[in-house]
Structures are given as C-alpha cells and as structure tokens.
Design a protein around this motif. Structure first.
Motif, PDB file in Angstrom:
ATOM      1  N   GLN A  70       0.822  -1.211   0.000  1.00 46.00           N
ATOM      2  CA  GLN A  70       0.000   0.000   0.000  1.00 46.00           C
ATOM      3  C   GLN A  70       0.858   1.264   0.000  1.00 46.00           C
ATOM      4  N   ALA A  71       1.914   1.267   0.805  1.00 46.57           N
ATOM      5  CA  ALA A  71       2.807   2.431   0.850  1.00 46.57           C
ATOM      6  C   ALA A  71       3.521   2.620  -0.477  1.00 46.57           C
ATOM      7  N   SER A  72       3.969   1.531  -1.075  1.00 45.75           N
ATOM      8  CA  SER A  72       4.653   1.613  -2.360  1.00 45.75           C
ATOM      9  C   SER A  72       3.730   2.183  -3.431  1.00 45.75           C
ATOM     10  N   THR A  73       2.481   1.756  -3.426  1.00 45.37           N
ATOM     11  CA  THR A  73       1.507   2.255  -4.402  1.00 45.37           C
ATOM     12  C   THR A  73       1.253   3.743  -4.192  1.00 45.37           C
ATOM     13  N   SER A  74       1.134   4.163  -2.953  1.00 41.17           N
ATOM     14  CA  SER A  74       0.932   5.573  -2.644  1.00 41.17           C
ATOM     15  C   SER A  74       2.114   6.414  -3.119  1.00 41.17           C
ATOM     16  N   MET A  75       3.328   5.954  -2.815  1.00 44.69           N
ATOM     17  CA  MET A  75       4.518   6.691  -3.243  1.00 44.69           C
ATOM     18  C   MET A  75       4.626   6.742  -4.763  1.00 44.69           C
ATOM     19  N   PHE A  96      12.604  -1.200 -10.149  1.00 40.30           N
ATOM     20  CA  PHE A  96      12.869  -2.636 -10.246  1.00 40.30           C
ATOM     21  C   PHE A  96      14.347  -2.927  -9.980  1.00 40.30           C
ATOM     22  N   ALA A  97      15.216  -2.132 -10.575  1.00 35.61           N
ATOM     23  CA  ALA A  97      16.662  -2.325 -10.375  1.00 35.61           C
ATOM     24  C   ALA A  97      17.026  -2.111  -8.908  1.00 35.61           C
ATOM     25  N   MET A  98      16.492  -1.060  -8.304  1.00 40.10           N
ATOM     26  CA  MET A  98      16.818  -0.736  -6.921  1.00 40.10           C
ATOM     27  C   MET A  98      16.461  -1.881  -5.979  1.00 40.10           C
ATOM     28  N   VAL A  99      15.250  -2.415  -6.090  1.00 38.62           N
ATOM     29  CA  VAL A  99      14.820  -3.451  -5.144  1.00 38.62           C
ATOM     30  C   VAL A  99      15.513  -4.782  -5.401  1.00 38.62           C
ATOM     31  N   GLN A 100      16.146  -4.919  -6.557  1.00 40.14           N
ATOM     32  CA  GLN A 100      16.938  -6.119  -6.844  1.00 40.14           C
ATOM     33  C   GLN A 100      18.404  -5.925  -6.465  1.00 40.14           C
ATOM     34  N   GLY A 101      18.733  -4.742  -5.951  1.00 36.38           N
ATOM     35  CA  GLY A 101      20.093  -4.466  -5.548  1.00 36.38           C
ATOM     36  C   GLY A 101      21.012  -4.122  -6.699  1.00 36.38           C
ATOM     37  N   LEU A 102      20.431  -3.779  -7.839  1.00 34.73           N
ATOM     38  CA  LEU A 102      21.211  -3.402  -9.009  1.00 34.73           C
ATOM     39  C   LEU A 102      21.423  -1.895  -9.027  1.00 34.73           C
ATOM     40  N   GLU A 103      22.366  -1.460  -9.806  1.00 32.46           N
ATOM     41  CA  GLU A 103      22.636  -0.028  -9.901  1.00 32.46           C
ATOM     42  C   GLU A 103      21.443   0.673 -10.552  1.00 32.46           C
ATOM     43  N   ALA A 104      21.037   1.765  -9.941  1.00 37.31           N
ATOM     44  CA  ALA A 104      19.884   2.507 -10.447  1.00 37.31           C
ATOM     45  C   ALA A 104      20.010   3.974 -10.068  1.00 37.31           C
ATOM     46  N   ASP A 105      19.396   4.834 -10.866  1.00 36.82           N
ATOM     47  CA  ASP A 105      19.339   6.257 -10.563  1.00 36.82           C
ATOM     48  C   ASP A 105      18.160   6.468  -9.617  1.00 36.82           C
ATOM     49  N   VAL A 106      18.396   6.269  -8.326  1.00 34.92           N
ATOM     50  CA  VAL A 106      17.307   6.324  -7.353  1.00 34.92           C
ATOM     51  C   VAL A 106      16.780   7.731  -7.126  1.00 34.92           C
ATOM     52  N   LYS A 107      17.530   8.752  -7.560  1.00 35.33           N
ATOM     53  CA  LYS A 107      17.053  10.127  -7.373  1.00 35.33           C
ATOM     54  C   LYS A 107      15.726  10.352  -8.082  1.00 35.33           C
ATOM     55  N   LEU A 115      12.190   2.513  -0.172  1.00 39.54           N
ATOM     56  CA  LEU A 115      11.799   1.108  -0.237  1.00 39.54           C
ATOM     57  C   LEU A 115      12.931   0.211  -0.732  1.00 39.54           C
ATOM     58  N   GLY A 116      14.089   0.791  -0.997  1.00 36.93           N
ATOM     59  CA  GLY A 116      15.233   0.006  -1.435  1.00 36.93           C
ATOM     60  C   GLY A 116      15.631  -1.067  -0.439  1.00 36.93           C
ATOM     61  N   GLY A 117      15.301  -0.869   0.811  1.00 37.17           N
ATOM     62  CA  GLY A 117      15.629  -1.847   1.846  1.00 37.17           C
ATOM     63  C   GLY A 117      14.920  -3.180   1.700  1.00 37.17           C
ATOM     64  N   VAL A 118      13.856  -3.239   0.884  1.00 40.57           N
ATOM     65  CA  VAL A 118      13.151  -4.522   0.732  1.00 40.57           C
ATOM     66  C   VAL A 118      14.018  -5.570   0.054  1.00 40.57           C
ATOM     67  N   GLN A 119      15.087  -5.133  -0.611  1.00 38.86           N
ATOM     68  CA  GLN A 119      15.973  -6.117  -1.245  1.00 38.86           C
ATOM     69  C   GLN A 119      16.542  -7.091  -0.218  1.00 38.86           C
ATOM     70  N   GLN A 120      16.566  -6.690   1.046  1.00 41.95           N
ATOM     71  CA  GLN A 120      17.049  -7.566   2.113  1.00 41.95           C
ATOM     72  C   GLN A 120      16.004  -8.606   2.527  1.00 41.95           C
ATOM     73  N   LYS A 126       8.003  -8.652  -4.069  1.00 40.91           N
ATOM     74  CA  LYS A 126       6.773  -8.692  -4.870  1.00 40.91           C
ATOM     75  C   LYS A 126       5.719  -7.727  -4.318  1.00 40.91           C
ATOM     76  N   CYS A 127       5.699  -7.547  -3.017  1.00 41.93           N
ATOM     77  CA  CYS A 127       4.762  -6.600  -2.405  1.00 41.93           C
ATOM     78  C   CYS A 127       5.098  -5.170  -2.846  1.00 41.93           C
ATOM     79  N   ALA A 128       6.379  -4.839  -2.796  1.00 39.23           N
ATOM     80  CA  ALA A 128       6.812  -3.482  -3.140  1.00 39.23           C
ATOM     81  C   ALA A 128       6.660  -3.185  -4.623  1.00 39.23           C
ATOM     82  N   THR A 129       6.812  -4.200  -5.467  1.00 40.04           N
ATOM     83  CA  THR A 129       6.809  -3.957  -6.919  1.00 40.04           C
ATOM     84  C   THR A 129       5.455  -4.166  -7.589  1.00 40.04           C
TER      85      THR A 129
END
Length: 148
Positions: A70-75, A96-107, A115-120, A126-129
C-alpha cells in the motif's frame, strides 16, 4: 538492536503512506485501467491513469494489501503525476533495479527510494513492486494501442 534514526524515519514514512494513502480512489474518465495481483500474499490493486499528450495528468488506485504494498503504491502514485509516459517507465525500471540491488538512478524515485531496503527481504519484493509492475504493463499496452 535499536533502529537508527534514519531507519526509524523510513519506517514512519512507510507507515504514513499506508495509513493515509495518496491518490486512493477512482478517476471519472481514466485513459487506462489495469489490475494487478500478488498471488503469493494476496495483495491486489487496480491502477487508473489519465494520459493526455503522453503525460500522466491524473492517477488513482484502489486495492488491499500489506503495508509495503500500500505504501509503495501511494509513493508511486505521487511520483507518476505529471510525468511523461517515458519518464514513468524509466522510474519503474529504476525501481525494479533498486529493489533487486542493481545499480539505479534512485534520485528519480523521490520518496519511493526508501523502499530500497526490501531487497534484504526477498519475500517482500513482490509486495513493493506490484503497483510498479501493474503500471509498467499498462503503459506498455497503452503505447502499443496508442502508437501502433
């Protein structure tokens, strides 16, 4: 183990988006509507976009799910508003790259970068994406329909 101040702030932002979701509702005249489901946990949502001249003019969504979903959808809905279709798809790819721990332009993700922490927690990815995949799929289909 105590949470750091930054972790606590991130948790509070996620909880705020869950309690008071942005853009929740329905659009009067959406350009496209797409439903998404996460069968592993039961999260489900429907996203609506109003697109004019390849720009997302309005966003709305409805659905039920866990706090992360729900938070991810709101953001995401905050982020997409006013973006071009190309910018929205680039944001989805970055997410998608960020939550998989890949390099991404998160700005480009605004608040959603927290939400990048969900990669842990692989089960929570799947909830975040869910919303992001739903929008990305909808935009892909719209581009084919609108532009051949």
């Amino acid at each position: 183990m105590a949470l750091s101040k930054l972790d606590n702030l991130y948790r509070q932002i996620i909880l705020e988006h869950n309690r008071y979701p942005h853009h929740r509702g329905e659009l009067a005249a959406p350009t496209l509507t797409k439903a998404g489901t996460n069968p592993s946990c039961g999260d489900q949502l429907t996203v609506q976009l109003a697109i004019t001249d390849d720009q997302i003019k309005d966003v709305a969504w409805q659905g039920e799910g866990c706090t992360i979903s729900q938070a991810s959808t709101s953001m995401m809905s905050d982020l997409l508003l006013g973006k071009t279709v190309v910018e929205a798809q680039a944001a989805c790819a970055a997410f998608f790259a960020m939550v998989q721990g890949l390099e991404a332009d998160v700005k480009v993700l605004g608040d959603a970068q927290i939400l990048g922490g969900v990669q842990q927690f692989p089960a929570r990815i799947k909830c975040a994406t869910l919303a992001w995949h739903t929008v990305d799929d909808a935009l892909q289909a719209w581009k084919v329909d609108a532009h051949g």
